[in-house]
Design a protein around this motif. Structure first.
Motif, PDB file in Angstrom:
ATOM      1  N   CYS A  81     -61.425 -22.120  48.880  1.00  0.00           N
ATOM      2  CA  CYS A  81     -61.361 -20.670  48.679  1.00  0.00           C
ATOM      3  C   CYS A  81     -60.002 -20.253  48.126  1.00  0.00           C
ATOM      4  O   CYS A  81     -58.965 -20.738  48.585  1.00  0.00           O
ATOM      5  N   VAL A  82     -60.033 -19.359  47.161  1.00  0.00           N
ATOM      6  CA  VAL A  82     -58.822 -18.727  46.635  1.00  0.00           C
ATOM      7  C   VAL A  82     -59.075 -17.228  46.621  1.00  0.00           C
ATOM      8  O   VAL A  82     -60.005 -16.755  45.985  1.00  0.00           O
ATOM      9  N   PHE A  83     -58.223 -16.484  47.349  1.00  0.00           N
ATOM     10  CA  PHE A  83     -58.388 -15.042  47.454  1.00  0.00           C
ATOM     11  C   PHE A  83     -57.296 -14.333  46.659  1.00  0.00           C
ATOM     12  O   PHE A  83     -56.309 -14.937  46.239  1.00  0.00           O
ATOM     13  N   GLN A  84     -57.457 -13.028  46.484  1.00  0.00           N
ATOM     14  CA  GLN A  84     -56.467 -12.270  45.710  1.00  0.00           C
ATOM     15  C   GLN A  84     -55.119 -12.234  46.420  1.00  0.00           C
ATOM     16  O   GLN A  84     -54.074 -12.248  45.774  1.00  0.00           O
ATOM     17  N   ASP A  85     -55.129 -12.216  47.743  1.00  0.00           N
ATOM     18  CA  ASP A  85     -53.886 -12.371  48.495  1.00  0.00           C
ATOM     19  C   ASP A  85     -53.774 -13.857  48.826  1.00  0.00           C
ATOM     20  O   ASP A  85     -54.616 -14.413  49.506  1.00  0.00           O
ATOM     21  N   ASN A  86     -52.749 -14.517  48.342  1.00  0.00           N
ATOM     22  CA  ASN A  86     -52.709 -15.976  48.288  1.00  0.00           C
ATOM     23  C   ASN A  86     -52.780 -16.675  49.647  1.00  0.00           C
ATOM     24  O   ASN A  86     -53.139 -17.829  49.735  1.00  0.00           O
ATOM     25  N   GLY A 145     -54.093 -24.982  43.808  1.00  0.00           N
ATOM     26  CA  GLY A 145     -53.850 -26.395  44.064  1.00  0.00           C
ATOM     27  C   GLY A 145     -54.252 -26.802  45.470  1.00  0.00           C
ATOM     28  O   GLY A 145     -54.828 -27.879  45.672  1.00  0.00           O
ATOM     29  N   ARG A 146     -53.952 -25.966  46.439  1.00  0.00           N
ATOM     30  CA  ARG A 146     -54.333 -26.270  47.830  1.00  0.00           C
ATOM     31  C   ARG A 146     -55.843 -26.432  47.951  1.00  0.00           C
ATOM     32  O   ARG A 146     -56.338 -27.349  48.621  1.00  0.00           O
ATOM     33  N   ALA A 147     -56.587 -25.541  47.284  1.00  0.00           N
ATOM     34  CA  ALA A 147     -58.046 -25.622  47.332  1.00  0.00           C
ATOM     35  C   ALA A 147     -58.549 -26.895  46.662  1.00  0.00           C
ATOM     36  O   ALA A 147     -59.458 -27.571  47.170  1.00  0.00           O
ATOM     37  N   LEU A 148     -57.964 -27.269  45.535  1.00  0.00           N
ATOM     38  CA  LEU A 148     -58.417 -28.454  44.801  1.00  0.00           C
ATOM     39  C   LEU A 148     -58.068 -29.750  45.530  1.00  0.00           C
ATOM     40  O   LEU A 148     -58.848 -30.708  45.530  1.00  0.00           O
ATOM     41  N   LEU A 149     -56.892 -29.792  46.146  1.00  0.00           N
ATOM     42  CA  LEU A 149     -56.458 -31.006  46.837  1.00  0.00           C
ATOM     43  C   LEU A 149     -57.314 -31.307  48.068  1.00  0.00           C
ATOM     44  O   LEU A 149     -57.339 -32.437  48.548  1.00  0.00           O
ATOM     45  N   ALA A 150     -58.018 -30.309  48.567  1.00  0.00           N
ATOM     46  CA  ALA A 150     -58.931 -30.532  49.688  1.00  0.00           C
ATOM     47  C   ALA A 150     -60.237 -31.179  49.238  1.00  0.00           C
ATOM     48  O   ALA A 150     -61.110 -31.446  50.067  1.00  0.00           O
ATOM     49  N   ASN A 151     -60.362 -31.420  47.910  1.00  0.00           N
ATOM     50  CA  ASN A 151     -61.523 -32.110  47.343  1.00  0.00           C
ATOM     51  C   ASN A 151     -62.840 -31.435  47.730  1.00  0.00           C
ATOM     52  O   ASN A 151     -63.742 -32.062  48.312  1.00  0.00           O
ATOM     53  N   PRO A 152     -62.988 -30.149  47.401  1.00  0.00           N
ATOM     54  CA  PRO A 152     -64.183 -29.412  47.826  1.00  0.00           C
ATOM     55  C   PRO A 152     -65.407 -29.737  46.966  1.00  0.00           C
ATOM     56  O   PRO A 152     -65.290 -30.247  45.846  1.00  0.00           O
ATOM     57  N   ASP A 153     -66.583 -29.435  47.504  1.00  0.00           N
ATOM     58  CA  ASP A 153     -67.824 -29.536  46.728  1.00  0.00           C
ATOM     59  C   ASP A 153     -68.029 -28.298  45.867  1.00  0.00           C
ATOM     60  O   ASP A 153     -68.819 -28.318  44.924  1.00  0.00           O
ATOM     61  N   MET A 154     -67.313 -27.213  46.209  1.00  0.00           N
ATOM     62  CA  MET A 154     -67.491 -25.946  45.516  1.00  0.00           C
ATOM     63  C   MET A 154     -66.224 -25.122  45.673  1.00  0.00           C
ATOM     64  O   MET A 154     -65.530 -25.213  46.687  1.00  0.00           O
ATOM     65  N   LEU A 155     -65.894 -24.336  44.652  1.00  0.00           N
ATOM     66  CA  LEU A 155     -64.754 -23.425  44.726  1.00  0.00           C
ATOM     67  C   LEU A 155     -65.244 -21.981  44.742  1.00  0.00           C
ATOM     68  O   LEU A 155     -66.115 -21.599  43.951  1.00  0.00           O
ATOM     69  N   LEU A 156     -64.670 -21.178  45.625  1.00  0.00           N
ATOM     70  CA  LEU A 156     -64.911 -19.736  45.659  1.00  0.00           C
ATOM     71  C   LEU A 156     -63.616 -19.035  45.277  1.00  0.00           C
ATOM     72  O   LEU A 156     -62.610 -19.174  45.974  1.00  0.00           O
ATOM     73  N   LEU A 157     -63.621 -18.314  44.175  1.00  0.00           N
ATOM     74  CA  LEU A 157     -62.439 -17.585  43.725  1.00  0.00           C
ATOM     75  C   LEU A 157     -62.746 -16.094  43.820  1.00  0.00           C
ATOM     76  O   LEU A 157     -63.520 -15.558  43.020  1.00  0.00           O
TER      77      LEU A 157
END
Length: 376
Positions: A81-86, A145-157
Motif C-alpha cells: 500500500c502507498v497512501f497520499q500521506d507517506n 520502495g517499501r511496498a515493493l521490497l515487501a514483494n507483494p502480489d498486488m499494489l494499492l496506490l
C-alpha cells in the motif's frame, strides 16, 4: 495474475456496492469524484476495514469471503500500500523504513532485485537519512520502495500524488510508468485526476456514489460520454498510441505518426523507444467541414464521423475515426482505426450540419496535446 473484487458495505452516508476484475498485470485506475468510496474500497482490499459482504480474491488466494467467514489478516495478504500521506516512521532511517515489511516477509525478494528497486527509484543514496530530511517526492519514492521490497502480489496506490506539487508529481510519474511497463504485478491506482489516468492506466474502473459504473480499457473509457464522473465534472477525451518519427529541437516540436496521419506536438526529447501515448481532451478538438488554411493549429486530420451523442445541455460529443475513405465509417469498430472525440456546442453542430458518416477535419492545437513517452 487476476484480482476479483465484489464488495458491499454500508457507511453512514454511503453504500458501497462495487464489483470489478483485474485480469492482467499493469495499472488499473479506480477513478471517481471525491467521496465516491474509492479509499473505502482500498482499505477493504488491504484488510484495514472489514466489508459487510462479498469477496476479495487474488488468483486462487481468497483474502475475504463473507459467506465463508474468511478474513485474512493484513500482514498475510501480501498487498503493498502507498497512501497520499507517506506514513514513514519518523524515528527510523530510510533504510529501516524500506525494509520494515520485508524483514517480516517469508517471501523476500532476492538481494539483486532489492538493489534494483533502490536504484530504479533513485533512493540508494538516501538510506542513512531520516524522513524529515527528505523532500515530498523523495518520501513518496521511499514509500513506494517499501511496498515493493515487501514483494507483494498486488499494489494499492491511494492518491499517491495528491499531496505533491506539480514539480514533485512530474518527479514521481516516470517511476510509476516504469512499474507499469517492467514489473509483472497488478496495480490498483486510486485517483480523481484524469490526467494521471490518461498517462498511467491500462484499464479503468469508474465508481460514483459507491457503485461501479463501468470498467474497460482506458483507450475506450476516456472517450465515453455517458458516465457522469467523466462527461459531467470531468472531461471526456482521447488516448492515442503514436510513434515519434522525427524531431526539431530548434523549433521545439516532435513529429508523430498515428493511424497514417502526421501529428505535431511539443518537443519530447530523444527516448530509447519512440512509442508515445497522447491525451487529447474533447473540448480541445475543433471540427471543420473543409481543411482550414493560414491558422496556427498544426494538426488538421481527415476523419469520418461515427457517432454524435446529443446529451442534455448545450454541447454535443462527436466521435470520429481517422480517414475519409468510403468504408471508414463501416470499418471504424473493426479495423483498429484510431478514434478522436470532440465536444462542441449544439449551435456549432447545427451550423456545420454535422451528421453520421460525414467526412470532416479534426483540428487540434499542438500545445493542447499531452504527450507522454512510454517504453514498450
Amino acid at each position: 495474475m487476476s484480482i476479483d473484487v465484489n464488495l458491499q458495505h454500508d457507511l453512514k452516508s454511503l453504500r458501497i456496492s462495487a464489483e470489478f476484475n483485474i485480469a492482467e498485470p499493469g495499472i488499473t485506475a479506480l477513478f471517481g469524484p471525491s467521496g465516491s468510496g474509492k479509499t473505502t474500497l482500498v482499505n477493504m482490499i488491504a484488510g484495514l476495514m472489514r466489508p459487510d459482504q462479498g469477496h476479495i480474491q487474488i488468483n486462487d488466494h481468497v483474502l475475504f469471503d463473507g459467506a465463508r467467514g474468511i478474513n485474512v489478516p493484513v500482514r498475510q495478504r501480501r498487498v503493498g500500500c502507498v497512501f497520499q500521506d507517506n506514513r514513514l516512521f519518523p524515528h527510523m532511517t530510510v533504510r529501516d523504513n524500506l525494509f520494515y515489511g520485508a524483514r517480516r516477509n517469508p517471501h523476500k525478494l532476492p538481494e539483486d532485485e532489492q538493489q534494483a528497486v533502490l536504484e530504479m527509484l533513485g533512493i540508494a543514496t538516501l538510506l542513512d537519512r531520516r524522513p524529515n530530511l527528505l523532500s515530498g517526492g523523495e518520501k513518496q519514492r521511499v514509500t513506494l520502495g517499501r511496498a515493493l521490497l515487501a514483494n507483494p502480489d498486488m499494489l494499492l496506490l491511494d492518491e499517491p500524488l495528491s499531496a505533491l506539487d506539480h514539480a514533485r508529481k512530474q518527479e514521481i510519474l516516470p517511476y510509476l510508468e516504469w512499474l507499469r511497463d517492467h514489473r509483472s504485478i497488478p496495480i490498483l491506482y486510486v485517483t480523481h485526476a484524469i490526467d494521471e489516468v490518461a498517462r498511467l492506466a491500462d484499464d479503468m474502473v469508474v465508481i460514483d456514489q459507491g457503485k461501479t459504473l463501468a470498467t474497460g480499457s482506458v483507450f475506450d473509457m476516456l472517450g465515453r460520454t455517458d458516465l457522469p464522473p467523466l462527461a459531467g465534472r470531468f472531461d471526456a477525451g482521447t488516448v492515442l498510441r503514436a510513434r515519434i518519427v522525427s524531431r526539431d529541437p530548434k523549433a521545439e516540436v516532435s513529429f508523430l505518426e498515428c493511424g497514417g496521419q502526421r501529428l505535431v506536438v511539443p518537443y519530447l526529447g530523444r527516448p530509447k523507444n519512440p512509442v508515445i501515448r497522447l491525451h487529447i481532451r474533447a473540448r480541445d478538438v475543433m471540427i471543420a467541414r473543409t481543411p482550414p488554411h493560414d491558422i496556427s493549429a498544426n494538426n488538421i486530420i481527415p476523419v469520418t464521423i461515427t457517432k454524435i451523442s446529443d446529451e442534455p445541455g448545450d454541447a454535443i460529443d462527436v466521435t470520429m475515426c481517422f480517414g475519409q475513405d468510403a468504408d471508414a465509417a463501416l470499418l471504424a469498430d473493426t479495423s483498429g482505426r484510431p478514434k478522436i472525440h470532440a465536444r462542441i456546442t449544439k449551435w456549432s453542430g447545427s451550423r456545420l450540419k454535422l451528421h453520421l458518416h460525414q467526412k470532416v477535419f479534426a483540428v487540434i492545437k499542438s500545445v493542447t496535446v499531452n504527450g507522454q513517452l512510454r517504453d514498450q
